[in-house]
Design a protein around this motif. Structure first.
Motif, short mmCIF file in Angstrom:
data_model
loop_
_atom_site.label_atom_id
_atom_site.label_comp_id
_atom_site.label_asym_id
_atom_site.label_seq_id
_atom_site.Cartn_x
_atom_site.Cartn_y
_atom_site.Cartn_z
N ALA A 30 -0.30 -10.55 -9.04
CA ALA A 30 -1.30 -10.21 -8.02
C ALA A 30 -2.63 -9.86 -8.68
O ALA A 30 -3.69 -10.15 -8.13
CB ALA A 30 -0.80 -9.04 -7.17
N ARG A 40 -0.72 -10.78 -1.68
CA ARG A 40 -0.01 -9.89 -0.75
C ARG A 40 1.42 -10.36 -0.53
O ARG A 40 2.35 -9.56 -0.48
CB ARG A 40 -0.75 -9.83 0.58
N LEU A 43 3.61 -9.50 -3.61
CA LEU A 43 3.94 -8.07 -3.66
C LEU A 43 4.99 -7.72 -2.62
O LEU A 43 5.95 -6.99 -2.91
CB LEU A 43 2.68 -7.23 -3.44
N SER A 44 4.83 -8.24 -1.42
CA SER A 44 5.78 -7.97 -0.34
C SER A 44 7.18 -8.48 -0.69
O SER A 44 8.18 -7.80 -0.48
CB SER A 44 5.28 -8.62 0.94
N GLU A 66 1.75 -0.40 -2.04
CA GLU A 66 1.48 -0.46 -0.60
C GLU A 66 0.00 -0.22 -0.29
O GLU A 66 -0.57 -0.89 0.58
CB GLU A 66 2.37 0.55 0.14
N ASP A 69 -1.92 -3.31 -1.16
CA ASP A 69 -1.75 -4.31 -0.10
C ASP A 69 -2.71 -4.02 1.06
O ASP A 69 -3.34 -4.93 1.58
CB ASP A 69 -0.31 -4.32 0.39
N ALA A 80 -7.93 -2.55 -4.86
CA ALA A 80 -6.57 -3.05 -5.02
C ALA A 80 -6.24 -3.26 -6.50
O ALA A 80 -5.15 -2.89 -6.95
CB ALA A 80 -6.40 -4.37 -4.26
#
Length: 109
Positions: A30, A40, A43-44, A66, A69, A80
């Motif tokens: 990321a 995103r 990461l999710s 989180e 994100d 971020a």
């Protein structure tokens, strides 16, 4: 929901450790990714894999990922990146060499 193996047991320790390594890989990916939505998604997915493997993600790491994100969702890439850098450092153990014998390292005063 618990993840089971073919033998019907809970996720083995190695699988949990691998999930945390994959989370760190996702954080690094990321950081390199120029496409916000892809970052995103990576990461999710990594957080979901940790949950599926019953890997304990340190609270500070989860909070950083989180929040990163959320910032990516608002287009705040610098914020971020800062949070993802912190998450990476929290996930990466620091190896401090030990003295080979007592007295090898003198503490200055």
């Amino acid at each position: 929901m618990t993840m089971t193996t073919e033998l019907g047991g809970k996720a083995p320790r190695g699988l949990r450790a691998t999930a945390l390594e994959k989370l760190d890989d996702a954080v690094c990916a990321a950081l390199r990714d120029s496409e916000v939505e892809h970052a995103r998604e990576v990461l999710s997915t990594a957080l979901a894999r940790c949950a599926a493997a019953e890997a304990v993600v340190p609270a500070q790491v989860r909070a950083c990922v989180e929040a990163a994100d959320d910032h990516l969702g608002y287009g705040e890439c610098m914020e971020a990146r800062t949070l993802l850098t912190v998450a990476h450092h929290l996930l990466t153990p620091v190896h401090v060499p030990r003295p080979s014998r007592p007295g090898d390292v003198a503490l200055g005063g």
